[in-house]
Motif scaffolding. Structure first.
Motif, PDB file in Angstrom:
ATOM      1  N   GLU A 110     138.131 -20.920-132.386  1.00 18.21           N
ATOM      2  CA  GLU A 110     139.238 -20.373-133.175  1.00 18.21           C
ATOM      3  C   GLU A 110     140.298 -19.846-132.214  1.00 18.21           C
ATOM      4  O   GLU A 110     140.012 -19.015-131.353  1.00 18.21           O
TER       5      GLU A 110
ATOM      6  N   SER B  97     145.007 -19.685-131.550  1.00 20.42           N
ATOM      7  CA  SER B  97     146.339 -19.806-132.146  1.00 20.42           C
ATOM      8  C   SER B  97     147.362 -20.017-131.036  1.00 20.42           C
ATOM      9  O   SER B  97     147.115 -19.706-129.869  1.00 20.42           O
TER      10      SER B  97
ATOM     11  N   HIS C  54     154.851 -23.695-133.383  1.00 20.80           N
ATOM     12  CA  HIS C  54     154.341 -24.458-134.514  1.00 20.80           C
ATOM     13  C   HIS C  54     153.789 -25.794-134.001  1.00 20.80           C
ATOM     14  O   HIS C  54     154.258 -26.325-132.989  1.00 20.80           O
TER      15      HIS C  54
ATOM     16  N   VAL D  63     140.906 -23.397-141.096  1.00 22.69           N
ATOM     17  CA  VAL D  63     141.562 -22.093-141.186  1.00 22.69           C
ATOM     18  C   VAL D  63     140.788 -21.278-142.215  1.00 22.69           C
ATOM     19  O   VAL D  63     140.828 -21.570-143.410  1.00 22.69           O
TER      20      VAL D  63
ATOM     21  N   MET E 294     150.761 -26.734-138.697  1.00 19.59           N
ATOM     22  CA  MET E 294     150.058 -25.503-138.370  1.00 19.59           C
ATOM     23  C   MET E 294     151.087 -24.482-137.875  1.00 19.59           C
ATOM     24  O   MET E 294     151.604 -24.603-136.765  1.00 19.59           O
ATOM     25  N   PRO E 295     151.411 -23.478-138.695  1.00 18.59           N
ATOM     26  CA  PRO E 295     152.433 -22.511-138.277  1.00 18.59           C
ATOM     27  C   PRO E 295     152.009 -21.722-137.037  1.00 18.59           C
ATOM     28  O   PRO E 295     150.812 -21.486-136.808  1.00 18.59           O
TER      29      PRO E 295
ATOM     30  N   THR F 275     148.826 -18.981-136.319  1.00 14.06           N
ATOM     31  CA  THR F 275     147.753 -19.159-137.297  1.00 14.06           C
ATOM     32  C   THR F 275     146.431 -19.422-136.588  1.00 14.06           C
ATOM     33  O   THR F 275     146.308 -20.402-135.832  1.00 14.06           O
TER      34      THR F 275
ATOM     35  N   HIS G  88     143.025 -20.949-136.006  1.00  4.30           N
ATOM     36  CA  HIS G  88     142.373 -22.163-136.496  1.00  4.30           C
ATOM     37  C   HIS G  88     141.412 -22.687-135.441  1.00  4.30           C
ATOM     38  O   HIS G  88     141.578 -22.447-134.247  1.00  4.30           O
TER      39      HIS G  88
ATOM     40  N   THR H 134     152.520 -21.441-144.192  1.00  6.58           N
ATOM     41  CA  THR H 134     151.069 -21.634-144.173  1.00  6.58           C
ATOM     42  C   THR H 134     150.765 -23.093-143.833  1.00  6.58           C
ATOM     43  O   THR H 134     151.641 -23.961-143.961  1.00  6.58           O
ATOM     44  N   PRO H 135     149.544 -23.409-143.402  1.00  5.83           N
ATOM     45  CA  PRO H 135     149.212 -24.802-143.100  1.00  5.83           C
ATOM     46  C   PRO H 135     149.444 -25.693-144.317  1.00  5.83           C
ATOM     47  O   PRO H 135     149.112 -25.329-145.446  1.00  5.83           O
TER      48      PRO H 135
END
Length: 265
Positions: free
Chosen positions: A45, A47, A51, A65, A80-81, A84, A86, A112-113
């Protein structure tokens, strides 16, 4: 920078940092990345400050996510912003692509994704931006065209995972073997609860019924096989349908697309 290693299953593990959204020094507003994977791969996970538009030139991968799991293919990408959290995975033989959008250079298409259809035009534009020698004016025009055609797709390969102790055995079984045909009554007997209890739990945790959730699992698994070039008839059997026509009808109901949309070129 990422750390690499091997997990207990022999899959390659890449560990990336969790970075907040924000401007970073980038030579262009939109950068390109691609890689061929020779081993099954997992990402922790993490980020990014920028973007991302995730898509594949070949094969299928997953992005996670929270409890939501998207399948990314050559025709369906994922926005994928920045910032975020993920994680993800990709199978050996996959060629992953990503376009990186500077946080302060472009307005996000979604906070959001969200799925993005990788149309032939968008693919051509993104591939053009991968040319580091592209003249400045041509790059500027191409970037503007990318932003003009980059829109959320009405279709997506999205699965919301149940997380309760009650539903975990069902989710694990179906994810392991999408051809598992046990219905609510059989699971209720096995778990010692009523079918109504399981049905309510699925709706509460996933926002959909047990049957539709199973169909979504089967669709995601089918896409992974279709992008590897498996025949539709074999895929249908592998994911639990008695015929290719029954599989095709269920797949269209779930995804809005035909299996042929994901066949390997």
């Amino acid at each position: 920078m990422s750390a690499q290693g091997r997990g207990p299953t022999g899959r390659e593990l890449r560990v990336l940092p969790a970075l907040a959204a924000g401007p970073v020094d980038m030579p262009f507003p939109i950068l390109s990345w691609s890689e061929d994977f020779t081993h099954d791969l997992d990402w922790n996970e993490h980020s990014h400050p920028y973007h991302e538009l995730l898509w594949n030139e070949r094969g299928a991968s997953k992005a996670v996510v929270g409890a939501r799991v998207w399948t990314v293919t050559p025709t369906l990408g994922l926005w994928m912003p920045a910032g975020t959290l993920h994680s993800g995975s990709a199978a050996a033989g996959t060629r992953c692509r990503a376009s990186l959008f500077g946080f302060d250079a472009v307005a996000p298409i979604s906070p959001t994704p969200v799925a993005v259809e990788i149309t032939p035009l968008l693919r051509l534009l993104l591939e053009r931006l991968a040319d580091a020698g592209l003249p400045a004016r041509s790059r500027e025009l191409t970037e503007a065209m990318v932003l003009d055609v980059l829109t959320p797709s009405p279709h997506e390969l999205l699965l919301k995972m149940p997380t309760s102790e009650l539903l975990r055995p069902i989710a694990d079984a179906v994810m392991t073997d999408p051809a598992d045909r046990r219905g609510l009554a059989e699971w209720a007997s096995l778990l010692g609860v009523s079918a109504r209890t399981i049905s309510r739990a699925f709706n509460a945790e996933t926002g959909t019924s047990f049957a539709r959730w199973v169909a979504a699992v089967r669709a995601q698994h089918a896409v992974e096989l279709l992008t590897r070039g498996w025949p539709v008839e074999v895929v249908a059997e592998r994911v639990g349908y008695r015929s290719a026509s029954a599989f095709g009808a269920a797949f269209r109901r779930t995804t809005g697309l035909t299996p042929g949309a994901f066949r390997a070129p």
